[in-house]
Enzyme design. Sequence first.
Site, PDB file in Angstrom:
ATOM      1  N   HIS A 240      55.914  96.010  56.289  1.00  0.00           N
ATOM      2  CA  HIS A 240      55.044  96.976  56.973  1.00  0.00           C
ATOM      3  C   HIS A 240      53.711  96.296  57.298  1.00  0.00           C
ATOM      4  O   HIS A 240      53.147  95.611  56.450  1.00  0.00           O
ATOM      5  CB  HIS A 240      54.821  98.168  56.033  1.00  0.00           C
ATOM      6  CG  HIS A 240      54.155  99.326  56.681  1.00  0.00           C
ATOM      7  ND1 HIS A 240      52.801  99.368  56.894  1.00  0.00           N
ATOM      8  CD2 HIS A 240      54.655 100.480  57.164  1.00  0.00           C
ATOM      9  CE1 HIS A 240      52.498 100.512  57.482  1.00  0.00           C
ATOM     10  NE2 HIS A 240      53.595 101.212  57.656  1.00  0.00           N
ATOM     11  N   CYS A 278      55.482  99.332  62.808  1.00  0.00           N
ATOM     12  CA  CYS A 278      54.732 100.571  62.635  1.00  0.00           C
ATOM     13  C   CYS A 278      53.696 100.660  63.741  1.00  0.00           C
ATOM     14  O   CYS A 278      52.625 100.031  63.674  1.00  0.00           O
ATOM     15  CB  CYS A 278      54.066 100.620  61.263  1.00  0.00           C
ATOM     16  SG  CYS A 278      53.104 102.141  61.064  1.00  0.00           S
ATOM     17  N   HIS A 305      58.494 102.751  62.869  1.00  0.00           N
ATOM     18  CA  HIS A 305      57.671 103.955  62.643  1.00  0.00           C
ATOM     19  C   HIS A 305      56.959 104.252  63.952  1.00  0.00           C
ATOM     20  O   HIS A 305      56.281 103.369  64.481  1.00  0.00           O
ATOM     21  CB  HIS A 305      56.564 103.677  61.617  1.00  0.00           C
ATOM     22  CG  HIS A 305      57.033 103.486  60.213  1.00  0.00           C
ATOM     23  ND1 HIS A 305      56.180 103.079  59.208  1.00  0.00           N
ATOM     24  CD2 HIS A 305      58.240 103.678  59.627  1.00  0.00           C
ATOM     25  CE1 HIS A 305      56.850 103.009  58.067  1.00  0.00           C
ATOM     26  NE2 HIS A 305      58.103 103.356  58.295  1.00  0.00           N
ATOM     27  N   ASP A 358      56.127 108.842  62.298  1.00  0.00           N
ATOM     28  CA  ASP A 358      55.262 108.510  61.173  1.00  0.00           C
ATOM     29  C   ASP A 358      54.092 109.480  61.179  1.00  0.00           C
ATOM     30  O   ASP A 358      53.470 109.688  62.217  1.00  0.00           O
ATOM     31  CB  ASP A 358      54.767 107.074  61.359  1.00  0.00           C
ATOM     32  CG  ASP A 358      54.087 106.535  60.120  1.00  0.00           C
ATOM     33  OD1 ASP A 358      54.365 107.039  59.021  1.00  0.00           O
ATOM     34  OD2 ASP A 358      53.285 105.598  60.261  1.00  0.00           O
ATOM     35  N   HIS A 359      53.783 110.035  60.063  1.00  0.00           N
ATOM     36  CA  HIS A 359      52.686 111.007  59.923  1.00  0.00           C
ATOM     37  C   HIS A 359      52.819 112.112  60.989  1.00  0.00           C
ATOM     38  O   HIS A 359      53.515 111.962  61.967  1.00  0.00           O
ATOM     39  CB  HIS A 359      51.310 110.363  60.063  1.00  0.00           C
ATOM     40  CG  HIS A 359      51.081 109.257  59.082  1.00  0.00           C
ATOM     41  ND1 HIS A 359      49.912 108.590  58.974  1.00  0.00           N
ATOM     42  CD2 HIS A 359      51.890 108.714  58.134  1.00  0.00           C
ATOM     43  CE1 HIS A 359      50.003 107.674  58.031  1.00  0.00           C
ATOM     44  NE2 HIS A 359      51.201 107.733  57.515  1.00  0.00           N
ATOM     45  N   TYR A 377      52.135 113.913  55.761  1.00  0.00           N
ATOM     46  CA  TYR A 377      53.576 114.156  55.626  1.00  0.00           C
ATOM     47  C   TYR A 377      53.976 115.625  55.512  1.00  0.00           C
ATOM     48  O   TYR A 377      54.938 115.969  54.844  1.00  0.00           O
ATOM     49  CB  TYR A 377      54.144 113.337  54.472  1.00  0.00           C
ATOM     50  CG  TYR A 377      54.211 111.876  54.832  1.00  0.00           C
ATOM     51  CD1 TYR A 377      55.283 111.382  55.574  1.00  0.00           C
ATOM     52  CD2 TYR A 377      53.174 110.998  54.515  1.00  0.00           C
ATOM     53  CE1 TYR A 377      55.335 110.051  55.954  1.00  0.00           C
ATOM     54  CE2 TYR A 377      53.215 109.667  54.888  1.00  0.00           C
ATOM     55  CZ  TYR A 377      54.304 109.199  55.607  1.00  0.00           C
ATOM     56  OH  TYR A 377      54.358 107.886  55.991  1.00  0.00           O
TER      57      TYR A 377
HETATM   58  C1  DNO Z   1      51.990 105.483  55.017  1.00  0.00           C
HETATM   59  C2  DNO Z   1      53.121 104.539  55.108  1.00  0.00           C
HETATM   60  C3  DNO Z   1      53.051 103.516  54.001  1.00  0.00           C
HETATM   61  C4  DNO Z   1      54.296 102.652  53.984  1.00  0.00           C
HETATM   62  C5  DNO Z   1      54.248 101.506  53.011  1.00  0.00           C
HETATM   63  C6  DNO Z   1      55.448 100.603  53.153  1.00  0.00           C
HETATM   64  O1  DNO Z   1      52.079 106.551  55.480  1.00  0.00           O
HETATM   65  O2  DNO Z   1      53.223 103.969  56.348  1.00  0.00           O
HETATM   66  O3  DNO Z   1      52.972 104.192  52.796  1.00  0.00           O
HETATM   67  O4  DNO Z   1      55.379 103.430  53.633  1.00  0.00           O
HETATM   68  O5  DNO Z   1      53.111 100.754  53.208  1.00  0.00           O
HETATM   69  O6  DNO Z   1      55.556  99.779  52.051  1.00  0.00           O
END
Ligand code: DNO
Length: 403
Positions: A240, A278, A305, A358-359, A377
């Site tokens: 990530h 991401c 992501h 993501d989020h 989340y």
């Molecule tokens: C946050 C996420 C991170 C991710 C970690 C992967 O929302 O993108 O917590 O899961 O960094 O190891």
Amino acid sequence: MNLTHPDLGLLEEGFRWYGPNDPVSLRDIRQTGAASVFTSLHQIPYGDLWPREAIRERNEMLKAAGLRWSAVESVPVHEDIKTGRGNLKKLFSNYSETLRNLAAEGVSVVIYNFMPVLDWIRTDMRYVLPDGAECLRYDPVRFAAFEIYALKRPGAEADFTPEQLERAKLWWSSLNDAARESFIQSIIDVFPGCKMGLSLNDIRAMLAKYDGVDLRANLTRFLEAVIPTAEEVGVRLAIHPDDPPFPVLGLPRILSQDSDIEALFKMVDSPANGLCFCAGSLSARTSNDLPAMAKKFGPRINSVHLRSTQQLPDGSFYEADHLAGSVDMPALMRVLLDEQDRRRKEGRADWQLTFRPDHGHTMLDDLKKTVEITPGYSCLGRMRGLAELRGLMLGLRYAETLK
Ligand code: DNO
């Protein structure tokens, strides 16, 4: 175009699940339309071996809910591996055996990060947008206040502009003791182990461990130790990016821009040494051209992501709607669909990419909930993002049929 045809060549839709204690249930996730889950065995301490039975139990749970375990997010990397101290042999062997056990249970994508001390940083967990929804935000002025007045990190001033420092001073002096306390706590809460009650002193001690550490050398050593097993058992790792993708707290950074990703792939040249693309994290550095990066590193993208950020002239950014903000999401999605097509033509067994929204913003009924929701989340905001991204994918595929 038959929108329910199983082979439209879409990306698989995933959703993050924090396990049985997550207020968002597997049934909720199923109802978002997602087909798979990104989850982790959060109960296992960092560095320990994941027993095969525990993996199987989780997998059975997901299957019973009609969902696939598409990626482990994450098998966390112990701080000793990042600092290069301690019983590395044991830690590497536990990590490799965990990969072996995951593969034996049919789980083949493993996300991890190599960010020192912290997983991500924001300064507002409930920044209110004009429509009343809430999102995460990073404001360098507030972070300067945290570093200078709360943490008192020597040399922190050098990381901020005179204007930011001046505004940080004003902002900090406008807060009463209770507001300062809750601000400090909200930042500390994202440090791993926070639930065990980390103090500012603990954080100072954690930061001190990185004095003189060569993070790249330690990542190389980690990859050299675990990639052979990953290759042997067919697991693909996905690192990530740094979040945010610029230096913080005087710590070294590992994966913030194009050149860092190039360096990563040179450390160990293997398809098992891949990237978690991401979009949100990478987008917070304005010089990152996301579609171009996804194209360049496409063959090594092992997980995705999707999210966007909006930068403001004062150096702050907030998490925008999935199809708004600075990310050209249609262009990025086009690249990802093309990458899938390319892999299929090549006959790659792992042609299918899985993304998760993501989020998401905290919105609608989620604003009224009293349960503790992991920042970013809540269910409804992520579902909105997922639905928009799904529409975008279908739209792009539909447009192909018009040519
Ligand atoms: C946050 C996420 C991170 C991710 C970690 C992967 O929302 O993108 O917590 O899961 O960094 O190891």
